[in-house]
Design a protein around this motif. Structure first.
Motif, short mmCIF file in Angstrom:
data_model
loop_
_atom_site.label_atom_id
_atom_site.label_comp_id
_atom_site.label_asym_id
_atom_site.label_seq_id
_atom_site.Cartn_x
_atom_site.Cartn_y
_atom_site.Cartn_z
N CYS A 182 0.83 -1.21 0.00
CA CYS A 182 0.00 0.00 0.00
C CYS A 182 0.87 1.25 0.00
CB CYS A 182 -0.92 0.02 1.21
SG CYS A 182 -2.10 -1.35 1.21
N ASP A 183 0.50 2.21 -0.86
CA ASP A 183 1.25 3.46 -0.91
C ASP A 183 0.35 4.68 -0.87
OD1 ASP A 183 0.19 3.33 -3.46
OD2 ASP A 183 2.10 3.00 -4.45
N CYS A 184 -0.96 4.47 -0.65
CA CYS A 184 -1.86 5.61 -0.49
C CYS A 184 -3.08 5.17 0.32
CB CYS A 184 -2.28 6.18 -1.84
SG CYS A 184 -3.25 5.05 -2.85
N LEU A 185 -3.82 6.16 0.79
CA LEU A 185 -5.03 5.90 1.57
C LEU A 185 -5.84 7.18 1.65
CD1 LEU A 185 -4.49 7.36 4.57
CD2 LEU A 185 -3.01 5.39 4.81
N THR B 253 2.11 11.11 3.85
CA THR B 253 2.00 12.56 3.98
C THR B 253 0.71 13.02 3.30
OG1 THR B 253 3.26 12.91 1.95
CG2 THR B 253 4.50 12.94 4.02
N ILE B 254 0.17 14.11 3.79
CA ILE B 254 -1.04 14.66 3.19
C ILE B 254 -0.65 15.30 1.87
CG2 ILE B 254 -2.84 16.40 3.44
CD1 ILE B 254 -2.59 15.94 6.51
N VAL B 255 -1.32 14.88 0.80
CA VAL B 255 -1.01 15.40 -0.52
C VAL B 255 -1.80 16.68 -0.75
CG1 VAL B 255 -1.06 14.93 -3.00
CG2 VAL B 255 -0.51 13.10 -1.39
N ALA C 4 -10.15 14.49 7.08
CA ALA C 4 -9.29 15.60 7.49
C ALA C 4 -9.42 15.91 8.97
CB ALA C 4 -9.61 16.84 6.66
N SER C 5 -10.54 15.58 9.58
CA SER C 5 -10.75 15.88 11.00
C SER C 5 -10.25 14.78 11.93
CB SER C 5 -12.24 16.12 11.27
OG SER C 5 -12.98 14.94 10.99
#
Length: 99
Positions: free
Chosen positions: A62-65, A84-86, A69-70
């Protein structure tokens, strides 16, 4: 005519510690994405989230998810595993009844 074709790109997982269910997860295998992770309330803040994310990364690459945001706690867990947040790219939309 619209048709729907179901496919099996998601792996649904139940998570256990010593035969006790602690949560569940879902992985989009094709896109190598954690699409859902839920640690049950009594088992949160015990390090299980970090351990599960690490295992899912190792097993499925896995490389994304997606994360709300809360959800600061989940964001912290994911950041510890190198995410990290993109940028925010989705909106929650609700359909109102006919008025």
């Amino acid at each position: 005519m619209i048709s729907i074709k179901e496919n099996e790109v998601y792996q649904e997982l139940d998570l256990f510690v010593n035969k006790q269910k602690i949560g569940n997860a879902e992985v989009d295998i094709k896109n190598k994405m954690i699409s859902r992770l839920n640690i049950l309330e009594p088992y949160r803040n015990l390090g299980y989230g970090s351990e599960v994310v690490k295992l899912l990364n190792e097993k499925y690459g896995c490389d994304c998810l997606w994360v709300e945001a809360s959800n600061d706690c989940a964001i912290h867990v994911y950041e510890k595993q190198g995410y990290t947040i993109v940028k925010p790219t989705m909106y929650l939309m609700e359909r109102k009844g006919d008025e």
